[in-house]
Design an enzyme around this catalytic site. Structure first.
Site, PDB file in Angstrom:
ATOM      1  N   ILE A  39     137.746 108.950  72.144  1.00  0.00           N
ATOM      2  CA  ILE A  39     138.430 107.784  72.743  1.00  0.00           C
ATOM      3  C   ILE A  39     140.131 108.088  72.357  1.00  0.00           C
ATOM      4  CG2 ILE A  39     139.014 105.232  72.389  1.00  0.00           C
ATOM      5  CD1 ILE A  39     136.141 105.008  71.632  1.00  0.00           C
TER       6      ILE A  39
ATOM      7  N   ASP B 156     140.172 107.675  68.305  1.00  0.00           N
ATOM      8  CA  ASP B 156     141.558 107.640  68.105  1.00  0.00           C
ATOM      9  C   ASP B 156     142.320 107.312  69.186  1.00  0.00           C
ATOM     10  OD1 ASP B 156     143.718 108.777  66.955  1.00  0.00           O
ATOM     11  OD2 ASP B 156     143.644 110.801  67.682  1.00  0.00           O
TER      12      ASP B 156
ATOM     13  N   HIS C  45     143.927 102.047  68.042  1.00  0.00           N
ATOM     14  CA  HIS C  45     143.838 101.484  66.549  1.00  0.00           C
ATOM     15  C   HIS C  45     144.057 100.252  66.294  1.00  0.00           C
ATOM     16  CE1 HIS C  45     143.869 105.850  65.909  1.00  0.00           C
ATOM     17  NE2 HIS C  45     144.889 106.090  66.224  1.00  0.00           N
TER      18      HIS C  45
END
Ligand SMILES: C[S@@+](CC[C@H](N)C(=O)[O-])C[C@H]1O[C@@H](n2cnc3c(N)ncnc32)[C@H](O)[C@@H]1O
Length: 294
Positions: A49, A120, A123
């Site tokens: 991701i 990733d 976040h």
């Protein structure tokens, strides 16, 4: 298959060539080498991701890295921006918002399951949790779910907090809770268990900045020794802590609610203390006036 050390060197060299931030500045490659060396010589499916570059640049550094070090892997990338310019015979990218559970489910129904999933992406804590909760079932037994840069749980810019870290629902909280999930069979309370999804995770590897959850092969599971011991422990736990059960459940359901409740209780207590103190001061004055008068 290369040795772990050689694989780490390869990840470092290729990662630098590709301009991948997993190597510089994050230095996650030794941790990836610990877990991924076995995948080098075999066909498997990896989903990441967050392709990189956002809407400004092409990105794709990590997809390049994975395709070079895993020559037999099928590599899938998700991003909110169109990254299909990076697609090859082994790399396929898709526009999917990791915070959208329906879009994720549709995607995995068509392309899953995966041996490795790496988050990733944005976040942001709610996106990370939506992806984790939606996608972990699509990791094969023995496979990995990787959370990169999970320290964003401590930073307000990603909707995290350091001050309120024990009162927010964050990836860090779920990494801690995954210890309970791994030990589900030894938990006494069915109610507590109902708050802990059975992800089938049996390993947790936490490194600075990156954490690996590994699905079990259902081989060995710890069990409570016997029914008599279980009944005795349930009774003892109830005796000692049963009175606080409701507040424990509230907290585990949503730690943020407890923060509000604690704050309200504190404000009420402080107001009550002030009221008692000022009442005592009035009583003291009245008493001393009475003494003088008598
Ligand atoms: C840190 S970069 C990824 C870097 C890449 N994995 C690498 O190692 O080279 C984060 C990417 O996540 C994407 N992103 C942001 N929000 C997202 C979301 N809600 N769903 C999917 N991708 C998202 C951004 O567009 C960006 O390209």
């Amino acid at each position: 298959m290369p040795s772990r050390k050689n694989f780490e060197l390869q990840l470092q060299t290729v990662g630098i060539e590709c301009g991948c931030d997993k190597v510089v500045p994050h230095e996650y490659h030794p941790f990836y080498a610990n877990h991924f060396v076995d995948y080098v010589d075999r066909p498997f499916k990896l989903l990441e991701i967050g392709v990189g570059g956002e809407g400004r640049e092409v990105g794709g550094a990590s997809l390049m890295l994975w395709s070079k070090v895993f020559p037999q892997a099928q590599i899938f990338g998700l991003d909110i921006y169109d990254k299909t310019v990076l697609d090859t015979d082994r790399i396929k990218t898709f526009v999917v918002d990791q915070g959208d559970p329906v879009a994720l489910s549709v995607f995995v129904a068509e392309h899953g399951p995966f041996d490795i999933i790496i988050d990733d992406g944005s976040h942001k804590r709610s996106d990370q949790l939506t992806s984790l909760f939606t996608l972990i079932a699509s990791v094969v037994p023995g496979g990995y779910y990787v959370l990169e840069d999970y320290f964003t749980s401590y930073w307000p810019v990603y909707d995290g907090s350091t001050l309120a870290k024990d009162y927010l629902d964050t990836p860090v909280r779920w990494l801690k809770q995954s210890i309970d999930i791994i030990n589900r069979n030894n938990l006494l309370s069915e109610e507590i268990k109902s708050f802990l999804p059975d992800w089938g995770v049996e390993e947790l590897h936490v490194y600075p900045g990156v954490a690996f959850l590994r699905k079990g092969l259902q081989a060995v599971r710890g069990e409570i020794p016997n029914a008599e011991f279980y009944a005795n422990q349930v009774e003892l736990d109830e005796l000692r802590y049963g009175a606080y059960k409701d507040s424990f459940f509230e907290y585990i359901k949503d730690p943020m609610t407890s923060l509000k409740v604690l704050h309200e209780v504190k404000v009420r207590l402080e107001a009550e203390i002030k009221r008692i103190e000022s009442q005592s001061a009035v009583n003291l004055v009245v008493d001393s006036q009475d003494e003088r008068g008598s």
